[in-house]
Design a protein around this motif. Structure first.
Motif, PDB file in Angstrom:
ATOM      1  N   SER A  48       0.820  -1.205   0.000  1.00  0.00           N
ATOM      2  CA  SER A  48       0.000   0.000   0.000  1.00  0.00           C
ATOM      3  C   SER A  48       0.861   1.265   0.000  1.00  0.00           C
ATOM      4  CB  SER A  48      -0.918   0.014   1.227  1.00  0.00           C
ATOM      5  OG  SER A  48      -1.568   1.255   1.357  1.00  0.00           O
ATOM      6  N   ASP A  49       1.835   1.326   0.908  1.00  0.00           N
ATOM      7  CA  ASP A  49       2.645   2.544   1.025  1.00  0.00           C
ATOM      8  C   ASP A  49       3.886   2.246   1.852  1.00  0.00           C
ATOM      9  OD1 ASP A  49       3.391   5.150   0.710  1.00  0.00           O
ATOM     10  OD2 ASP A  49       1.997   5.983   2.185  1.00  0.00           O
ATOM     11  N   ASP A  51       5.810   4.434   4.542  1.00  0.00           N
ATOM     12  CA  ASP A  51       5.749   5.674   5.328  1.00  0.00           C
ATOM     13  C   ASP A  51       7.089   5.935   6.005  1.00  0.00           C
ATOM     14  OD1 ASP A  51       3.023   5.925   4.746  1.00  0.00           O
ATOM     15  OD2 ASP A  51       2.495   4.617   6.428  1.00  0.00           O
ATOM     16  N   GLN A 408       5.238  13.530   4.936  1.00  0.00           N
ATOM     17  CA  GLN A 408       5.306  12.255   4.226  1.00  0.00           C
ATOM     18  C   GLN A 408       5.575  12.437   2.733  1.00  0.00           C
ATOM     19  OE1 GLN A 408       5.389   9.310   5.553  1.00  0.00           O
ATOM     20  NE2 GLN A 408       5.052  10.065   7.654  1.00  0.00           N
TER      21      GLN A 408
END
Length: 488
Positions: A48-49, A51, A408
């Motif tokens: 998904s990501d 971070d 971010q």
């Protein structure tokens, strides 16, 4: 995921490093028909990501005053020399290079605001560079000499001023005065000179200051002097009086022993005859605080005005009565020939006349010579000051910090640097400790915020998760093989 974990572990000792984490999400599901109706089957997971975790790292104390850490939110602003490109970092490992730039190990220059002598910002955010490593001299303007003079002392000479002889090997004999105190002062070029004040109890029978009214038993004569060779006043060169800058009297309260009044006489530097009492006039110049002033000339052609403080000030900074010069003092006519008077106000620290040994209680002056930069320190508000060999502490710069609305979205550039992007928004710059920016911790470096134990746990769980998922492939392959065998 293993790549992110490996990057975190590799940077566990990197100054100012911020760890990353991987998050996953399920992918599009497949709809199927079941006995109870339509249902969905997941098609697996995808990343998904990644971070960046901007939590505060722990601080390590160092012995380097230019090692800086940010407590809470914010980034240091750095830039390649001569470039307008700005980068942002949490690593505060700074030092001064050979050109005076405040740089990190990669040579990027920290940004900040130049400060004026009062510590206020000058101009806009700019590269921090020390352009001078010296503190210019400041000529002395105020001299303070607070003493206690022995109340039981007696007069040593008929005239203290008359005992001075600049042409003699010993300008004044040891038996000609009761006490002396010296203060080192500075001229406009930073050269030091000793100002010596000599004191002697008044001899009412012979003193040129006795006007028939003054309390002679509680009055002392004084002369403020310098080295005759350093006295460049035109009218005094070669004269016996060369080196005498001011003369007068100090009168003490007979009950309390505190200084109650004084007189001060100065002579025109260009006077042709400084030996004539008529040329010694009541001081016409006063400091803003009400102290009489005299003029010295240590540097040829440069008059240096200094005030002398004995512990009493004139509230009106003016004489309210009395003669204009010493030559007019006449004890036979005390109404017309009395010494100058003024409205004197004793200070918290004042000269005294007690029945104890004469001593200097306090002395100081406000000048200083040339100083050389010895070290630099940075305060929690980012203010950088220089400590110089002449005792001066001067404002230099204020270190600038920046923050973003969306951390971010910052782009990692390597070398502990981030760059702003359209998604992160423009940098919001400001002073440390203001507008949501953190404060500076000097003599400290922020360590990596990687938790090595947590990373190993993640590594094991990621490995086991991958291992478990790989068993699905093996199991499905076995089931397909069984299906093929059924056909046979």
């Amino acid at each position: 995921a293993m790549g992110v974990i490996g990057d975190n572990i590799a940077n566990v000792n990197t100054i100012g490093f911020k760890s990353s984490r991987t998050t996953f999400e399920d992918v599009l599901s497949q709809s199927i028909s079941t006995a109870s109706g339509s249902s969905q089957i997941g098609r697996g997971a995808t990343m998904s990501d990644v971070d960046t975790l901007f939590q505060q790292g722990s601080f390590e104390s160092t012995s380097n005053a230019t090692d800086l850490a940010i407590s809470d939110n914010g980034f240091f602003i750095v830039s390649p020399q001569g470039s307008e490109t700005q980068y942002y970092t949490r690593s505060g490992q700074f030092r001064f290079d050979s050109d005076g730039y405040f740089v990190n190990p990669a040579g990027y220059v920290a940004m900040g605001w130049a400060l004026d002598e009062d510590g206020n910002d000058e101009g806009t955010l700019a590269e921090i560079q020390l352009s001078t490593f010296t503190s210019p001299p400041e000529a002395t303007e105020e001299v303070t000499a607070i003493t206690n003079l022995n109340a039981n002392d007696t007069s040593r000479s008929t005239s203290l001023f008359g005992a001075w002889d600049a042409t003699a090997a010993d300008t004044i004999g040891d038996n000609a005065y009761g006490y002396q105190t010296a203060v080192r002062v500075y001229d406009s070029l930073g050269n030091s000179h000793d100002i010596t004040v000599f004191y002697d109890k008044m001899d009412p029978a012979n003193s040129e200051y006795y006007d028939g009214v003054i309390d002679a038993h509680n009055t002392w004569e004084y002369i403020v002097t310098c080295d005759p060779d350093a006295d460049q006043r035109a009218g005094f060169i070669g004269q016996v009086q060369q080196g005498v800058l001011m003369r007068g009297t100090l009168t003490y309260n007979s009950s309390t022993g505190a200084l109650s009044s004084l007189t001060a006489f100065t002579c025109d530097p260009n006077t042709p005859d400084p030996s004539d009492d008529a040329n010694w006039e009541a001081a016409t110049d006063w400091s803003t605080n009400g102290y009489p002033e005299f003029t010295a000339n240590f540097v040829s052609g440069v008059d240096q005005v200094m005030s002398v403080q004995f512990g009493a000030r004139s509230t009106g900074a003016a004489w309210t009565g009395g003669v204009a010069n010493i030559g007019d003092i006449d004890p036979a006519d005390p109404l017309a020939g009395n010494i100058p008077t003024s409205s004197w106000e004793p200070q918290a620290l004042t000269s005294t006349q007690y029945a104890s040994s004469s001593t200097t209680i306090y002395q100081t002056q406000d000048g200083y010579g040339t100083g050389f930069l010895e070290n630099v320190s940075v305060d929690t508000d980012g203010v950088m000051v220089g400590h110089y060999s002449n005792g001066q502490i001067l404002y230099l710069y204020r270190v600038g910090l920046a923050k973003f609305n969306n951390n971010q979205a910052l782009s990692k550039m390597g070398g502990n640097l981030w760059a702003s992007t359209r998604a992160s928004g423009d940098a919001i710059t400001g002073h440390p400790g203001e507008n949501g920016l953190g404060r500076i911790s000097p003599n400290s470096l922020e360590q990596s915020n990687v938790d090595i134990a947590s990373e190993f746990v993640k590594m094991i769980s990621t490995q086991r998760g991958f291992q478990a998922n790989s068993r699905i492939i093996t199991t499905v392959d076995t089931m397909l093989q069984e299906l093929i065998n059924l056909v046979r």
